[in-house]
Design an enzyme around this catalytic site. Structure first.
Site, mmCIF file in Angstrom:
data_model
loop_
_atom_site.group_PDB
_atom_site.id
_atom_site.type_symbol
_atom_site.label_atom_id
_atom_site.label_comp_id
_atom_site.label_asym_id
_atom_site.label_seq_id
_atom_site.Cartn_x
_atom_site.Cartn_y
_atom_site.Cartn_z
ATOM 1 N N ARG A 24 0.822 -1.216 0.000
ATOM 2 C CA ARG A 24 0.000 0.000 0.000
ATOM 3 C C ARG A 24 0.858 1.270 0.000
ATOM 4 N NH1 ARG A 24 -5.459 -0.279 1.069
ATOM 5 N NH2 ARG A 24 -6.210 -2.384 0.898
ATOM 6 N N ARG A 28 -4.009 6.618 0.206
ATOM 7 C CA ARG A 28 -4.645 7.737 0.901
ATOM 8 C C ARG A 28 -3.756 8.523 1.849
ATOM 9 N NH1 ARG A 28 -9.680 4.310 2.962
ATOM 10 N NH2 ARG A 28 -8.012 2.760 2.909
ATOM 11 N N ARG A 37 -7.793 12.027 -5.869
ATOM 12 C CA ARG A 37 -8.982 11.312 -5.378
ATOM 13 C C ARG A 37 -10.190 12.238 -5.203
ATOM 14 N NH1 ARG A 37 -12.863 8.529 -4.174
ATOM 15 N NH2 ARG A 37 -12.918 6.849 -2.643
ATOM 16 N N ASP A 73 -6.556 -2.869 -7.507
ATOM 17 C CA ASP A 73 -7.107 -3.441 -6.276
ATOM 18 C C ASP A 73 -7.345 -4.931 -6.478
ATOM 19 O OD1 ASP A 73 -8.186 -2.339 -3.556
ATOM 20 O OD2 ASP A 73 -9.556 -3.932 -4.160
ATOM 21 N N TYR A 148 -14.892 -11.265 0.283
ATOM 22 C CA TYR A 148 -15.542 -9.980 -0.043
ATOM 23 C C TYR A 148 -16.830 -10.213 -0.831
ATOM 24 C CZ TYR A 148 -11.701 -7.041 1.589
ATOM 25 O OH TYR A 148 -10.784 -6.397 2.382
#
Ligand code: 1CP
Length: 341
Positions: A24, A28, A37, A73, A148
């Site tokens: 990662r 963010r 974003r 992702d 998921y």
């Protein structure tokens, strides 16, 4: 090309420091990311090769790690399966048409998804023109991706997933088989597009017992790493729980194992002398003061000193509220490290 990562994956990094990259590493916590974003939806960013390329390069420009990981992702495969994926601020991924019955699995598309994932391959091709460091392609482990698709949103316990797995293992295996076939095709095409390494993230395999891990995670991870090996590209298998599952993961025959932070990495090395190890700083150490952060990084480096098959990384991804300054200190500490003998 910077040789450190590929050398370490061959067990032949004889320079005086290990390669470093961070799970990662784009995202963010970086102001440069948040600025883009603000204007785009997350999936739109993944699906626009120029934007995904720019975001992949942001941490490379800011911190100079020894590898890049393509910005995408693990949920792009469910997205291509049309399960109604969206990313909500705060809640993370949400799957509208979460799987509820065996019929939902029967109805999933078995034909190739490559056409729908072409944006990833385009991003890889764009990145290869820019990069002087290896590019890591990736996919989710089938168990984690299945979780998921069943839970529908991020949950702590994977209760519905495990209920399905325990009450109806045959249909759960059907889902894992389908995801594995799609994932193999997907990573093979990432390699054909230029990916130098493939990492598989089976992040939530830590929810499984030893027996369940052997049945529902490992064989599928093995099939993917076998396919990658046939393409002459190194693979890294990561999951939470990997300090416990490391001997089993090693049996699956990847080039490397990504370790979480629940064991000292040198103690894992003493049990597994012949495989590349990656990890395993607790990502929360990025909240520490600079001297503490440096001390913790050096302690891992010292414990793996002169190990030719070691890659520095975190034990899981960087959290969104981490300071970019801490990431810079971490990477600089590894790059300035020099083994004493
Ligand atoms: O540099 C990089 O590593 C960025 C590329 C990347 C990768 C490798 C992203 C971007 N996601 C991933 C993998 C990923 N995605 C994993 C495996 C790694 C891990 O365990 O951390 C998992 C479990 C996901 C699922 C996912 N997607 C989550 C986690 C939610 C949960 O259940 O805890 C989230 C928040 C996303 C969205 C996402 N993916 C990536 C980013 C930057 C974001 C945030 C999107 C935003 O801006 O809102």
């Amino acid at each position: 090309m910077n040789p450190l990562l590929l050398d370490a994956l061959k067990g032949k990094n004889f320079s005086n420091r290990p390669p470093v990259w961070l799970m990662r590493q784009a995202g963010r916590y970086m102001p440069e990311y948040r600025k883009i974003r603000e204007k785009y939806d997350f999936l739109e960013m993944c699906k626009t090769p120029e934007i995904a390329t720019e975001i992949t390069l942001q941490p490379i420009k800011a911190f100079g790690p020894d590898a890049a990981i393509v910005f995408s992702d693990i949920l792009v495969i469910p997205d291509a399966l049309d399960v109604g994926l969206r990313f909500e601020d705060g809640a993370g991924p949400v799957i509208e048409k979460a799987l509820k019955t065996d019929r939902d699995i029967e109805n999933l598309r078995t034909e190739s998804l490559l056409g729908k994932l072409d944006y990833v391959f385009q991003t890889i091709r764009l990145l290869k023109k820019e990069l002087k460091i290896p590019l890591i392609g990736f996919a989710g482990g089938p168990f984690t991706v299945a979780s998921y698709m069943i839970e529908g949103r991020t949950g702590k316990t994977l209760r519905n997933t495990k209920k399905w797995m325990i009450q109806n293992p045959d249909s759960f295996h059907k889902l894992l088989n389908l995801l594995t076939s799609h994932t193999i095709e997907y990573v093979e095409k990432q390699i054909d597009s230029g990916a130098d390494v493939i990492q598989i993230f089976d992040s939530w395999a830590n929810a499984l017992s030893d027996n369940h891990f052997r049945e529902f995670s490992l064989p599928y991870m093995k099939r993917i790493s076998d396919a990658v090996r046939k393409k002459n590209v190194p693979s890294i298998l990561f999951c939470k729980g990997s300090c416990v599952f490391a001997p089993l993961l090693a049996k699956a025959g990847p080039s490397g194992i990504g370790l979480d932070w629940n064991a000292g990495i040198a103690s894992v090395r003493s049990k597994l002398p012949n495989i590349t190890l990656q990890g395993n700083l607790d990502p929360d150490i990025l909240y520490a003061s600079p001297p503490v952060l440096q001390r913790e990084v050096k302690s891992i480096l010292d414990s793996m000193q002169n190990d030719p098959a070691y890659i520095f990384n975190l034990g899981h991804g960087i959290a969104p509220d981490v300071s970019p300054d801490a990431v810079k200190i971490l990477i600089d500490t590894v790059k300035q490290y020099s083994a004493s003998s």
